[in-house]
Design a protein around this motif. Sequence first.
Motif, PDB file in Angstrom:
ATOM      1  N   THR A 101       1.030  -1.331  -0.019  1.00  0.00           N
ATOM      2  CA  THR A 101      -0.012  -0.145  -0.092  1.00  0.00           C
ATOM      3  C   THR A 101       0.861   1.375   0.033  1.00  0.00           C
ATOM      4  O   THR A 101       1.608   1.377   0.864  1.00  0.00           O
ATOM      5  CB  THR A 101      -0.691   0.033   1.073  1.00  0.00           C
ATOM      6  N   VAL A 102       0.904   2.014  -1.072  1.00  0.00           N
ATOM      7  CA  VAL A 102       1.847   3.097  -1.185  1.00  0.00           C
ATOM      8  C   VAL A 102       1.019   4.426  -0.590  1.00  0.00           C
ATOM      9  O   VAL A 102      -0.110   4.735  -1.313  1.00  0.00           O
ATOM     10  CB  VAL A 102       2.196   3.172  -2.898  1.00  0.00           C
ATOM     11  N   PRO A 103       1.398   5.080   0.167  1.00  0.00           N
ATOM     12  CA  PRO A 103       0.795   6.377   0.625  1.00  0.00           C
ATOM     13  C   PRO A 103       0.594   7.460  -0.468  1.00  0.00           C
ATOM     14  O   PRO A 103       1.223   7.700  -1.195  1.00  0.00           O
ATOM     15  CB  PRO A 103       1.705   7.179   1.427  1.00  0.00           C
ATOM     16  N   GLY A 104      -0.784   7.546  -0.673  1.00  0.00           N
ATOM     17  CA  GLY A 104      -1.357   8.443  -1.568  1.00  0.00           C
ATOM     18  C   GLY A 104      -1.572   7.819  -2.699  1.00  0.00           C
ATOM     19  O   GLY A 104      -2.413   8.619  -3.612  1.00  0.00           O
ATOM     20  N   PHE A 105      -1.301   6.642  -2.899  1.00  0.00           N
ATOM     21  CA  PHE A 105      -1.631   5.999  -4.182  1.00  0.00           C
ATOM     22  C   PHE A 105      -2.628   4.505  -3.982  1.00  0.00           C
ATOM     23  O   PHE A 105      -3.438   4.259  -4.769  1.00  0.00           O
ATOM     24  CB  PHE A 105      -0.576   5.349  -5.028  1.00  0.00           C
ATOM     25  N   GLY A 106      -2.504   4.058  -2.504  1.00  0.00           N
ATOM     26  CA  GLY A 106      -3.434   2.782  -2.556  1.00  0.00           C
ATOM     27  C   GLY A 106      -2.497   1.595  -2.613  1.00  0.00           C
ATOM     28  O   GLY A 106      -1.274   1.545  -3.071  1.00  0.00           O
ATOM     29  N   ARG A 107      -3.173   0.587  -2.847  1.00  0.00           N
ATOM     30  CA  ARG A 107      -2.723  -0.802  -3.168  1.00  0.00           C
ATOM     31  C   ARG A 107      -2.005  -0.829  -4.470  1.00  0.00           C
ATOM     32  O   ARG A 107      -2.495  -0.631  -5.572  1.00  0.00           O
ATOM     33  CB  ARG A 107      -3.667  -1.981  -2.978  1.00  0.00           C
ATOM     34  N   MET A 108      -1.016  -1.376  -4.600  1.00  0.00           N
ATOM     35  CA  MET A 108      -0.181  -1.507  -6.079  1.00  0.00           C
ATOM     36  C   MET A 108       0.979  -2.584  -5.816  1.00  0.00           C
ATOM     37  O   MET A 108       1.464  -2.978  -4.530  1.00  0.00           O
ATOM     38  CB  MET A 108       0.369  -0.411  -6.548  1.00  0.00           C
ATOM     39  N   GLN A 109       1.454  -2.882  -7.062  1.00  0.00           N
ATOM     40  CA  GLN A 109       2.431  -3.958  -7.126  1.00  0.00           C
ATOM     41  C   GLN A 109       3.721  -3.174  -7.611  1.00  0.00           C
ATOM     42  O   GLN A 109       3.558  -2.106  -8.410  1.00  0.00           O
ATOM     43  CB  GLN A 109       2.175  -4.967  -7.888  1.00  0.00           C
ATOM     44  N   LEU A 110       4.826  -3.638  -6.911  1.00  0.00           N
ATOM     45  CA  LEU A 110       6.240  -2.963  -7.164  1.00  0.00           C
ATOM     46  C   LEU A 110       7.212  -3.845  -7.543  1.00  0.00           C
ATOM     47  O   LEU A 110       7.027  -4.905  -7.329  1.00  0.00           O
ATOM     48  CB  LEU A 110       6.731  -2.142  -6.052  1.00  0.00           C
ATOM     49  N   LYS A 111       8.194  -3.239  -8.307  1.00  0.00           N
ATOM     50  CA  LYS A 111       9.324  -4.264  -8.818  1.00  0.00           C
ATOM     51  C   LYS A 111      10.388  -3.966  -7.484  1.00  0.00           C
ATOM     52  O   LYS A 111      10.596  -2.929  -7.031  1.00  0.00           O
ATOM     53  CB  LYS A 111      10.098  -3.915  -9.937  1.00  0.00           C
ATOM     54  N   SER A 112      10.854  -5.091  -6.920  1.00  0.00           N
ATOM     55  CA  SER A 112      12.082  -4.766  -6.192  1.00  0.00           C
ATOM     56  C   SER A 112      13.580  -4.322  -6.448  1.00  0.00           C
ATOM     57  O   SER A 112      13.984  -3.750  -5.595  1.00  0.00           O
ATOM     58  CB  SER A 112      12.569  -6.522  -5.590  1.00  0.00           C
ATOM     59  N   GLY A 113      13.517  -4.006  -7.767  1.00  0.00           N
ATOM     60  CA  GLY A 113      14.501  -3.487  -8.172  1.00  0.00           C
ATOM     61  C   GLY A 113      14.493  -1.695  -8.061  1.00  0.00           C
ATOM     62  O   GLY A 113      15.722  -0.912  -8.270  1.00  0.00           O
ATOM     63  N   VAL A 114      13.316  -1.354  -7.770  1.00  0.00           N
ATOM     64  CA  VAL A 114      13.113   0.229  -7.404  1.00  0.00           C
ATOM     65  C   VAL A 114      12.731   0.433  -6.172  1.00  0.00           C
ATOM     66  O   VAL A 114      12.395   1.714  -5.799  1.00  0.00           O
ATOM     67  CB  VAL A 114      11.774   0.773  -8.535  1.00  0.00           C
ATOM     68  N   VAL A 115      13.294  -0.449  -4.986  1.00  0.00           N
ATOM     69  CA  VAL A 115      13.158  -0.102  -3.754  1.00  0.00           C
ATOM     70  C   VAL A 115      14.233  -0.368  -2.932  1.00  0.00           C
ATOM     71  O   VAL A 115      14.984  -1.129  -3.584  1.00  0.00           O
ATOM     72  CB  VAL A 115      11.731  -0.901  -2.964  1.00  0.00           C
ATOM     73  N   ARG A 116      14.464   0.186  -1.663  1.00  0.00           N
ATOM     74  CA  ARG A 116      15.747  -0.059  -0.983  1.00  0.00           C
ATOM     75  C   ARG A 116      15.121  -0.358   0.355  1.00  0.00           C
ATOM     76  O   ARG A 116      14.221   0.647   0.837  1.00  0.00           O
ATOM     77  CB  ARG A 116      16.736   0.888  -1.070  1.00  0.00           C
ATOM     78  N   LYS A 117      15.707  -1.493   1.180  1.00  0.00           N
ATOM     79  CA  LYS A 117      15.201  -1.604   2.417  1.00  0.00           C
ATOM     80  C   LYS A 117      15.512  -0.483   3.365  1.00  0.00           C
ATOM     81  O   LYS A 117      16.716  -0.186   3.506  1.00  0.00           O
ATOM     82  CB  LYS A 117      15.783  -2.920   3.041  1.00  0.00           C
ATOM     83  N   SER A 118      14.617  -0.010   4.295  1.00  0.00           N
ATOM     84  CA  SER A 118      14.958   0.872   5.198  1.00  0.00           C
ATOM     85  C   SER A 118      15.168   0.056   6.542  1.00  0.00           C
ATOM     86  O   SER A 118      14.449  -0.906   6.928  1.00  0.00           O
ATOM     87  CB  SER A 118      13.531   1.787   5.372  1.00  0.00           C
ATOM     88  N   GLY A 119      16.077   0.621   7.305  1.00  0.00           N
ATOM     89  CA  GLY A 119      16.524   0.229   8.567  1.00  0.00           C
ATOM     90  C   GLY A 119      15.496  -0.235   9.276  1.00  0.00           C
ATOM     91  O   GLY A 119      15.494  -0.814  10.115  1.00  0.00           O
TER      92      GLY A 119
END
Length: 119
Positions: A101-119
């Motif tokens: 669930t992306v804030p401001g957009f709702g439920r969606m699918q993402l590619k793991s290559g465009v995210v970075r794990k937060s501490g």
Amino acid sequence: MSEELPACPECSEAYTYESGALLVCPMCGHEWSAGAVADEGTAPATVRDAVGNELADGDTVTVVKDLKVKGAGGGVVKVGTKVRGIRLILDGVGDHDIDATVPGFGRMQLKSGVVRKSG
């Protein structure tokens, strides 16, 4: 309640409640047994983010590049957007392997290559 109930296996919403021996999702109406919540191949063996960190269900990630959203009004998910409580999936559209669930957009699918794990 002292324990957190699992998200619905059908729609992934977190509004699960107990009804006798069953767990019920008010969003989609799905009912299931608490003991039957075994992973049925819903998560890939290893999913890595853009910098190589291993991701797991429930992680918080940060978007590392602007993402144009297609359909449903469009828009852009900006760099630095934090996405909490991700869920790894096998049956994503194309090579999308995260459901969130992306804030401001709702439920969606993402590619793991465009995210970075937060501490």
